[in-house]
Write a protein that holds these residues in place. Structure first.
Motif, PDB file in Angstrom:
ATOM      1  N   PRO A 119      -5.929   4.927  11.036  1.00  0.00           N
ATOM      2  CA  PRO A 119      -4.972   5.105   9.936  1.00  0.00           C
ATOM      3  C   PRO A 119      -3.545   4.808  10.414  1.00  0.00           C
ATOM      4  O   PRO A 119      -3.068   5.430  11.360  1.00  0.00           O
ATOM      5  CB  PRO A 119      -5.127   6.586   9.566  1.00  0.00           C
ATOM      6  CG  PRO A 119      -6.304   7.093  10.346  1.00  0.00           C
ATOM      7  CD  PRO A 119      -6.464   6.198  11.524  1.00  0.00           C
ATOM      8  N   VAL A 120      -2.914   3.851   9.764  1.00  0.00           N
ATOM      9  CA  VAL A 120      -1.538   3.496  10.138  1.00  0.00           C
ATOM     10  C   VAL A 120      -0.657   3.441   8.893  1.00  0.00           C
ATOM     11  O   VAL A 120      -1.153   3.318   7.763  1.00  0.00           O
ATOM     12  CB  VAL A 120      -1.466   2.122  10.851  1.00  0.00           C
ATOM     13  CG1 VAL A 120      -2.119   2.155  12.220  1.00  0.00           C
ATOM     14  CG2 VAL A 120      -2.039   1.009   9.994  1.00  0.00           C
ATOM     15  N   THR A 121       0.631   3.482   9.144  1.00  0.00           N
ATOM     16  CA  THR A 121       1.579   3.372   8.043  1.00  0.00           C
ATOM     17  C   THR A 121       2.805   2.591   8.531  1.00  0.00           C
ATOM     18  O   THR A 121       2.894   2.255   9.714  1.00  0.00           O
ATOM     19  CB  THR A 121       1.936   4.785   7.520  1.00  0.00           C
ATOM     20  OG1 THR A 121       2.711   4.645   6.361  1.00  0.00           O
ATOM     21  CG2 THR A 121       2.706   5.601   8.543  1.00  0.00           C
ATOM     22  N   TRP A 122       3.728   2.282   7.615  1.00  0.00           N
ATOM     23  CA  TRP A 122       4.937   1.518   7.980  1.00  0.00           C
ATOM     24  C   TRP A 122       6.004   1.720   6.925  1.00  0.00           C
ATOM     25  O   TRP A 122       5.734   2.265   5.845  1.00  0.00           O
ATOM     26  CB  TRP A 122       4.605   0.036   8.112  1.00  0.00           C
ATOM     27  CG  TRP A 122       3.876  -0.526   6.914  1.00  0.00           C
ATOM     28  CD1 TRP A 122       4.325  -0.620   5.638  1.00  0.00           C
ATOM     29  CD2 TRP A 122       2.549  -1.031   6.904  1.00  0.00           C
ATOM     30  NE1 TRP A 122       3.359  -1.167   4.840  1.00  0.00           N
ATOM     31  CE2 TRP A 122       2.264  -1.442   5.588  1.00  0.00           C
ATOM     32  CE3 TRP A 122       1.566  -1.217   7.877  1.00  0.00           C
ATOM     33  CZ2 TRP A 122       1.038  -1.998   5.212  1.00  0.00           C
ATOM     34  CZ3 TRP A 122       0.356  -1.764   7.505  1.00  0.00           C
ATOM     35  CH2 TRP A 122       0.110  -2.151   6.189  1.00  0.00           C
ATOM     36  N   ASP A 123       7.233   1.272   7.228  1.00  0.00           N
ATOM     37  CA  ASP A 123       8.306   1.329   6.229  1.00  0.00           C
ATOM     38  C   ASP A 123       8.318   0.055   5.402  1.00  0.00           C
ATOM     39  O   ASP A 123       8.561   0.084   4.202  1.00  0.00           O
ATOM     40  CB  ASP A 123       9.670   1.498   6.908  1.00  0.00           C
ATOM     41  CG  ASP A 123       9.707   2.773   7.731  1.00  0.00           C
ATOM     42  OD1 ASP A 123       9.047   3.746   7.308  1.00  0.00           O
ATOM     43  OD2 ASP A 123      10.347   2.782   8.802  1.00  0.00           O
ATOM     44  N   GLU A 124       8.059  -1.066   6.102  1.00  0.00           N
ATOM     45  CA  GLU A 124       8.208  -2.349   5.418  1.00  0.00           C
ATOM     46  C   GLU A 124       7.389  -3.414   6.147  1.00  0.00           C
ATOM     47  O   GLU A 124       7.276  -3.393   7.375  1.00  0.00           O
ATOM     48  CB  GLU A 124       9.694  -2.747   5.495  1.00  0.00           C
ATOM     49  CG  GLU A 124      10.037  -3.988   4.736  1.00  0.00           C
ATOM     50  CD  GLU A 124      11.466  -4.484   5.067  1.00  0.00           C
ATOM     51  OE1 GLU A 124      11.909  -5.410   4.398  1.00  0.00           O
ATOM     52  OE2 GLU A 124      12.105  -3.949   5.993  1.00  0.00           O
ATOM     53  N   ALA A 163       0.846  -1.205   0.000  1.00  0.00           N
ATOM     54  CA  ALA A 163       0.000   0.000   0.000  1.00  0.00           C
ATOM     55  C   ALA A 163       0.877   1.249   0.000  1.00  0.00           C
ATOM     56  O   ALA A 163       1.836   1.342   0.765  1.00  0.00           O
ATOM     57  CB  ALA A 163      -0.905  -0.015   1.228  1.00  0.00           C
ATOM     58  N   LYS A 164       0.530   2.180  -0.866  1.00  0.00           N
ATOM     59  CA  LYS A 164       1.336   3.412  -0.971  1.00  0.00           C
ATOM     60  C   LYS A 164       0.850   4.457   0.041  1.00  0.00           C
ATOM     61  O   LYS A 164       1.590   5.323   0.460  1.00  0.00           O
ATOM     62  CB  LYS A 164       1.221   4.001  -2.395  1.00  0.00           C
ATOM     63  CG  LYS A 164       1.732   3.057  -3.472  1.00  0.00           C
ATOM     64  CD  LYS A 164       3.259   3.142  -3.608  1.00  0.00           C
ATOM     65  CE  LYS A 164       3.830   2.127  -4.563  1.00  0.00           C
ATOM     66  NZ  LYS A 164       3.914   0.751  -4.084  1.00  0.00           N
TER      67      LYS A 164
END
Ligand code: HEM
Length: 420
Positions: A410-415, A146-147
């Motif tokens: 809403p969450v995000t990550w590097d990898e 996911a971008k």
């Protein structure tokens, strides 16, 4: 607000008109409502007026809540559950055939004897473990590229718990809208009796077909176990009773667990050292899960009705009076838990009552534990860089529902690391 409550408590017995569930504080979204904390500190039991208009004794201290929930001789479930506190549902409506969650004593035990082999044996949980792990890994694989930030609640927690319940009862995942609708109606504070009946009817019709099929062609799923054990029971179970049991699992099992996966992840991300600890030491997963259930628990109070003239914490309670037990306030009682507002995934003494206590305690708790532990362990292992994509203060929380938690996360990550 707080001085009003203190004043009112000291002026008791005037009932306190309280919105239930009491809204949790935006600034500190992991604890019980500040009013509940204050009531617990000030007075053991207070009379409140529920949104339904009924007056009830609000019980917030751990020892008192356990006493009420653990003594069905004095406190009956006849009045109903959360919906009867929150929504426009009369608590004194008749207990209809199959309404096991409103039954006491032998009538209720008869249902629990059939539930147990269907959903809570070790064998059943172990049978489920690979499927839950596969589902969690599959969901993460699908999200890995996911971008943009993703909504962990909608794109991870809800599909996971829905898939597990569908697998448990061996129902097609495509039919999930039916049980989602009922879960929403049941846990919403805005639902009235007619809304709930309208949502339930299609689900009951649907489950009836499943029961009829399982009677002639039983499989390995939990519904087949309910049906075959029910047929062989001393007092055989009617179709209506089986339908309500199956519908109960479909509805009770998904929203509660999904909300706690999302809410628990939020609590961990808000304490990054605890999330890092879980990544470094996966053996902490079982205590982390218990801690999340204790800290965040279910939202609203549960309703009981006194069957005899009795007392709670020295306050006389007359037969026929309602009692609301505030599970989360009890789970934050400093008399029972050291530093109760603090998330400590290594907590050793943790006899929380997040799954209830006494004869009605959650039948699905082992399944919920399996889902929570697989989800959190896999996130910590495969996505150590997981973080919130918005400030904590921007997260919106559900209100007017008996299941607490963020509306979305809403969450995000590097990898995302590969599955093992
Ligand atoms: C983290 C998730 C969950 C939480 C926090 C939770 C919490 C609870 C609580 C507090 C009760 C007690 C209600 C009372 O005393 O009146 C309960 C009952 C119940 N739960 Fe859960 N639950 C969860 C997941 C599940 C799952 C996964 C299932 C099904 C697979 C389930 C099915 C039920 C049923 C059928 C009852 C009624 C039991 C009875 O009345 O005898 N729950 N739950």
């Amino acid at each position: 607000m707080s001085s009003t409550i203190s004043d009112t408590i000291s002026e008791q017995p005037r009932p306190l008109p309280l919105p239930l569930p009491l809204p949790r504080e935006k600034k500190c979204p992991f604890g019980p409502a500040p009013e509940a904390t204050e009531i617990r500190a000030q007075s053991r039991v207070v009379k409140v007026t529920c949104p339904t208009g009924i007056d009830a004794w609000l019980v917030t201290r751990y020892a008192d809540v356990r006493e009420v929930m653990g003594d069905p001789q004095r406190f009956s479930n006849h009045s109903g559950q959360a919906g009867h506190v929150l929504a426009n549902m009369p608590p004194d409506s008749p207990v209809y055939e199959g309404d096991f969650f409103r039954m006491d004593g032998p009538d209720h035990i008869r249902f629990r004897r059939v539930f147990a082999p269907a959903v809570s044996t070790l064998k059943r949980i172990e049978l489920f473990r690979p499927m839950v792990q596969r589902t969690v890994d599959g969901l993460l694989d699908g999200l890995a590229d996911a971008k943009e930030p993703i909504d962990l609640h909608e794109q991870f927690a809800k599909p996971l718990t829905t898939a597990v319940i569908a697998e448990l009862l061996d129902v097609p995942l495509a039919d999930r809208a039916l049980f989602h609708r009922v879960a929403e109606a049941l846990f919403s504070g805005k639902t009235d009796v007619d809304d709930l009946a309208a949502a339930r009817f299609p689900l009951f019709e649907y489950v009836q077909d499943l029961v009829v099929t399982r009677r002639t062609k039983p499989g390995e799923d939990a519904l087949s176990v309910l049906v075959t054990r029910g047929q062989d029971a001393e007092i055989p179970f009617s179709d209506i009773e089986l339908i309500k049991m199956a519908a109960g699992l479909l509805v009770a099992g998904y929203d509660t667990t999904a909300s706690l996966i999302t809410y628990g992840t939020l609590a961990l991300l808000d304490s990054p050292e605890q999330y890092a600890l879980l990544h470094e030491n996966p053996a902490l997963v079982p205590t982390a899960v218990e801690e999340i259930v204790r800290l965040l628990g279910v939202g609203a109070g549960l309703l009981r009705v006194a069957t005899v003239d009795t007392e709670i914490g020295g306050t006389p309670v007359a037969a026929g009076e309602y009692v609301v037990v505030a599970i989360q306030a009890a789970n934050h009682d400093p008399a029972e838990f050291a530093d109760p507002e603090h998330l400590d995934i290594t907590r050793k003494h943790n006899a929380h009552i997040g799954f209830g206590h006494g004869p009605h305690q959650c039948v699905g708790q082992q399944i919920a534990r399996l889902e929570l532990s697989t989800a959190l362990a896999t996130l910590a292992r495969r996505v150590p860089s997981l973080r919130l994509a918005v400030p904590l203060g921007d997260i919106e929380f559900k209100t007017e529902t008996s299941v607490a938690g963020p509306v979305s996360l809403p969450v995000t990550w590097d990898e995302v690391l590969p599955a093992r």
